[in-house]
Scaffold this active site. Sequence first.
Site, PDB file in Angstrom:
ATOM      1  CB  SER A 154      -0.899   0.025   1.237  1.00 19.69           C
ATOM      2  OG  SER A 154      -1.546   1.287   1.293  1.00 19.69           O
ATOM      3  CG  MET A 210     -10.940  -3.724   6.149  1.00 21.48           C
ATOM      4  SD  MET A 210      -9.593  -2.981   5.231  1.00 21.48           S
ATOM      5  CE  MET A 210      -8.561  -2.286   6.500  1.00 21.48           C
ATOM      6  N   GLY A 237       1.435  -2.400   4.214  1.00 18.08           N
ATOM      7  CA  GLY A 237       1.897  -1.011   4.211  1.00 18.08           C
ATOM      8  C   GLY A 237       3.229  -0.939   4.928  1.00 18.08           C
ATOM      9  CG  ASP A 240      -5.859  -3.665   3.653  1.00 24.43           C
ATOM     10  OD1 ASP A 240      -4.758  -3.399   4.162  1.00 24.43           O
ATOM     11  OD2 ASP A 240      -6.554  -2.832   3.044  1.00 24.43           O
ATOM     12  N   GLY A 241      -4.324  -5.159   6.576  1.00 18.17           N
ATOM     13  CA  GLY A 241      -4.181  -4.481   7.859  1.00 18.17           C
ATOM     14  C   GLY A 241      -3.208  -5.148   8.800  1.00 18.17           C
ATOM     15  N   GLY A 242      -2.070  -4.487   9.029  1.00 15.45           N
ATOM     16  CA  GLY A 242      -1.112  -4.968  10.028  1.00 15.45           C
ATOM     17  C   GLY A 242      -0.381  -6.244   9.648  1.00 15.45           C
ATOM     18  CG  MET A 292      -8.274   6.359   3.618  1.00 18.14           C
ATOM     19  SD  MET A 292      -7.262   6.338   5.108  1.00 18.14           S
ATOM     20  CE  MET A 292      -6.481   4.729   4.949  1.00 18.14           C
ATOM     21  CG  HIS A 314      -9.287  -0.575   0.484  1.00 21.56           C
ATOM     22  ND1 HIS A 314      -8.576  -0.834   1.644  1.00 21.56           N
ATOM     23  CD2 HIS A 314     -10.603  -0.666   0.831  1.00 21.56           C
ATOM     24  CE1 HIS A 314      -9.412  -1.063   2.638  1.00 21.56           C
ATOM     25  NE2 HIS A 314     -10.646  -0.958   2.180  1.00 21.56           N
ATOM     26  N   GLY A 358      -8.260   3.314   8.187  1.00 22.36           N
ATOM     27  CA  GLY A 358      -7.982   4.727   8.428  1.00 22.36           C
ATOM     28  C   GLY A 358      -6.499   5.045   8.468  1.00 22.36           C
ATOM     29  CG  PHE A 359      -4.822   6.150  10.903  1.00 19.25           C
ATOM     30  CD1 PHE A 359      -4.352   7.408  10.558  1.00 19.25           C
ATOM     31  CD2 PHE A 359      -6.087   6.040  11.491  1.00 19.25           C
ATOM     32  CE1 PHE A 359      -5.105   8.542  10.811  1.00 19.25           C
ATOM     33  CE2 PHE A 359      -6.861   7.163  11.737  1.00 19.25           C
ATOM     34  CZ  PHE A 359      -6.366   8.426  11.403  1.00 19.25           C
ATOM     35  N   GLY A 391       0.114   0.971   9.689  1.00 17.05           N
ATOM     36  CA  GLY A 391       0.964   0.770  10.865  1.00 17.05           C
ATOM     37  C   GLY A 391       0.217   0.352  12.124  1.00 17.05           C
ATOM     38  CG  HIS A 442      -3.891  -1.890  -1.229  1.00 18.77           C
ATOM     39  ND1 HIS A 442      -4.985  -2.694  -1.496  1.00 18.77           N
ATOM     40  CD2 HIS A 442      -4.234  -1.153  -0.143  1.00 18.77           C
ATOM     41  CE1 HIS A 442      -5.938  -2.465  -0.596  1.00 18.77           C
ATOM     42  NE2 HIS A 442      -5.515  -1.522   0.237  1.00 18.77           N
ATOM     43  CG  MET A 473     -11.183   2.343   3.318  1.00 14.43           C
ATOM     44  SD  MET A 473      -9.526   2.302   4.016  1.00 14.43           S
ATOM     45  CE  MET A 473      -8.576   2.558   2.528  1.00 14.43           C
ATOM     46  CG  ASP A 483      -5.069   1.826   1.667  1.00 14.42           C
ATOM     47  OD1 ASP A 483      -6.018   1.024   1.537  1.00 14.42           O
ATOM     48  OD2 ASP A 483      -3.944   1.490   2.077  1.00 14.42           O
TER      49      ASP A 483
HETATM   50  C1  DX5 Z   1      -5.973   0.703   6.375  1.00 15.05           C
HETATM   51  C2  DX5 Z   1      -5.633   0.462   4.913  1.00 15.05           C
HETATM   52  C3  DX5 Z   1      -4.547  -0.554   4.754  1.00 15.05           C
HETATM   53  C4  DX5 Z   1      -3.300  -0.204   5.487  1.00 15.05           C
HETATM   54  C5  DX5 Z   1      -2.138  -1.078   5.173  1.00 15.05           C
HETATM   55  O1  DX5 Z   1      -6.922   1.655   6.505  1.00 15.05           O
HETATM   56  O2  DX5 Z   1      -6.757   0.017   4.205  1.00 15.05           O
HETATM   57  O3  DX5 Z   1      -4.331  -0.845   3.392  1.00 15.05           O
HETATM   58  O4  DX5 Z   1      -2.966   1.121   5.360  1.00 15.05           O
HETATM   59  O5  DX5 Z   1      -1.057  -0.709   5.987  1.00 15.05           O
HETATM   60  P1  DX5 Z   1      -0.485  -1.667   7.144  1.00 15.05           P
HETATM   61  O6  DX5 Z   1      -0.053  -2.924   6.456  1.00 15.05           O
HETATM   62  O7  DX5 Z   1       0.657  -0.874   7.702  1.00 15.05           O
HETATM   63  O8  DX5 Z   1      -1.599  -1.887   8.120  1.00 15.05           O
HETATM   64 ZN    ZN Z   2      -6.336  -0.932   2.115  1.00 10.44          ZN
END
Ligand code: DX5
Ligand code: ZN
Length: 216
Positions: free
Chosen positions: A6, A135, A195, A173-175, A35, A64, A140-141, A143, A31, A66, A33
């Site tokens: 991402s 997810m 990410g 997706d996420g962490g 938002m 993606h 939203g963020f 990390g 990817h 959001m 993101d």
């Molecule tokens: C979260 C995003 C993810 C995210 C990925 O809102 O949709 O794609 O930023 O980043 P990491 O892998 O650091 O969670």
């Molecule tokens: Zn994403």
Amino acid sequence: MRVAPSVIAADFTHYQEEIVKIVDAGIDLLHLDVMDGVFVPNITFGPMIVEAINTLTSIELDAHLMIVRPENYVEQFIDAGTDWLSFHAEATDQTDAIIERIHTRGAKAGLALNPGTPFNFVQKYIEKLDYLLIMTVNPGFYGQKFMSEVLPKIKKAREFIELRSLNCLIEVDGGINVSNVELVKEAGADMVVAGAGVFKADDYRKAISQLQCSTH
Ligand code: DX5
Ligand code: ZN
């Protein structure tokens, strides 16, 4: 395992170099993101930036959304160069129509689910989808910490797809990083987004191949 880094976690002051470098490191998809500050408490970018990124690389773009009212932006994102377009099931009551519009425009359609949204909420759409985006953080963020309590939902989606021999892929997706990718793969994921797990690594190529080569 396919890996979609991402760009939200890249160094914004060197965007072009970062994108070229990450693509050269052997990724499967990029990817993006998107938002809006309403569906999630953060703002990133829209179709104009997607269009600019599309001129920098021939890799497939996985946007993606959001955002609230994704039905208002489907064609704009695809015309900007999006190959895979996902939107949130929680954000619209026009899911069927959006999936159809994505397909009409020639892109792959994905439906995204927040950690708190049960699989049952979307199961009636699975046969129409190219992918389900599950997810493992609240969006939203980048990390944030991976939520292992979502693993049973990934398993449930995988079982549903296998039982019916459907073609829907599962993107998680996420962490995600090298320490939890095995669990995600074991639960049934086909693709992972990363990410911080990739962009904050010293060696992009190594980080990506470690995620791709998870052993299960
Ligand atoms: C979260 C995003 C993810 C995210 C990925 O809102 O949709 O794609 O930023 O980043 P990491 O892998 O650091 O969670
Ligand atoms: Zn994403």
